[in-house]
Design a protein around this motif. Structure first.
Motif, short mmCIF file in Angstrom:
data_model
loop_
_atom_site.label_atom_id
_atom_site.label_comp_id
_atom_site.label_asym_id
_atom_site.label_seq_id
_atom_site.Cartn_x
_atom_site.Cartn_y
_atom_site.Cartn_z
N CYS A 36 -9.68 8.28 -5.66
CA CYS A 36 -9.38 8.44 -4.48
C CYS A 36 -8.44 10.09 -4.02
O CYS A 36 -8.06 10.39 -4.87
CB CYS A 36 -9.15 7.26 -3.33
SG CYS A 36 -10.01 6.12 -3.48
N GLU A 72 -6.06 10.10 -1.66
CA GLU A 72 -4.89 10.31 -1.71
C GLU A 72 -4.27 10.40 -3.30
O GLU A 72 -3.00 10.76 -3.32
CB GLU A 72 -4.41 9.25 -1.12
CG GLU A 72 -5.23 8.87 1.10
CD GLU A 72 -6.43 9.03 0.90
OE1 GLU A 72 -7.32 8.07 1.51
OE2 GLU A 72 -7.63 8.96 -0.27
N ILE A 91 -4.73 12.86 5.92
CA ILE A 91 -6.57 12.40 4.89
C ILE A 91 -7.36 12.73 6.14
O ILE A 91 -7.47 11.99 7.72
CB ILE A 91 -6.00 10.87 5.20
CG1 ILE A 91 -4.58 10.52 4.24
CG2 ILE A 91 -7.34 10.51 4.40
CD1 ILE A 91 -4.05 9.35 4.14
N PRO A 110 -5.84 5.01 5.02
CA PRO A 110 -6.68 4.58 2.98
C PRO A 110 -6.66 3.04 2.54
O PRO A 110 -6.70 2.82 3.32
CB PRO A 110 -4.85 5.43 2.44
CG PRO A 110 -4.24 5.90 3.53
CD PRO A 110 -4.89 5.22 4.85
N CYS A 169 -5.20 2.68 -2.73
CA CYS A 169 -3.84 4.05 -2.42
C CYS A 169 -2.86 3.71 -1.49
O CYS A 169 -1.80 4.55 -1.94
CB CYS A 169 -5.13 4.79 -1.30
SG CYS A 169 -6.11 5.80 -2.73
#
Length: 163
Positions: free
Chosen positions: A73, A75, A96, A111, A115
């Protein structure tokens, strides 16, 4: 028996224009990172940009793989990169942004759980909350003052030290 009530307090901005200038600038970097995501399978693109205490900006985007669990991901790409390049420098804030190649993402996308756990551990290790801002392609932006607002029942060092 007793009940445990858990509350989170989040701030919702109607548009990017309502954000403080430095946060809007960081979100624009997340949007640019999102556009460079490698998402040939899900067609779901996520970009993250984080600002460190030293002023450095680190970006990440999701990186998919035909063997799905091997992807990462946005993040975590950003956080792990920050930890590799700038060890022990606290993260002040993270922005994000998510979009899709197949539909318009208009709701803020928080998230995922993996994350959140990674962000929490970074927060815990450096003893400083990370401000999180997240959005879709357009529209509302949600702010959490700390990862703990999104992950209130944490599992970290203290948990393992009590075993």
């Amino acid at each position: 028996m007793k009940k445990l009530e858990i509350k989170s307090t989040l701030t919702v901005f109607d548009t990017l224009d309502e954000l403080p200038t430095e946060v809007a600038s960081l979100m624009k970097k997340a949007v640019q990172a999102r556009k460079n995501a490698y998402a040939p399978y899900s067609k779901f693109r996520v970009g993250a940009a984080l600002e460190l205490e030293n002023g450095a900006i680190v970006v990440g985007n999701n990186q998919e793989n035909a063997v799905y669990p091997s992807g990462l991901c946005a993040e975590r790409v950003a956080i792990f990169q920050a930890g590799a390049i700038y060890p022990n420098i606290p993260i002040k804030r993270m922005a994000i942004s998510a979009s899709s190649d197949t539909f318009n993402v208009v709701t803020p996308i928080p998230p995922c759980g993996a994350c959140r756990q990674s962000m929490y551990e970074y927060e815990e290790n450096l003893k400083q909350p990370i401000e999180l801002y997240f959005m879709g392609e357009t529209g509302k932006v949600v702010k959490a003052d700390s990862v703990q607002e999104l992950l209130p029942l944490t599992f970290g060092k203290a948990t393992l030290n009590n075993i």
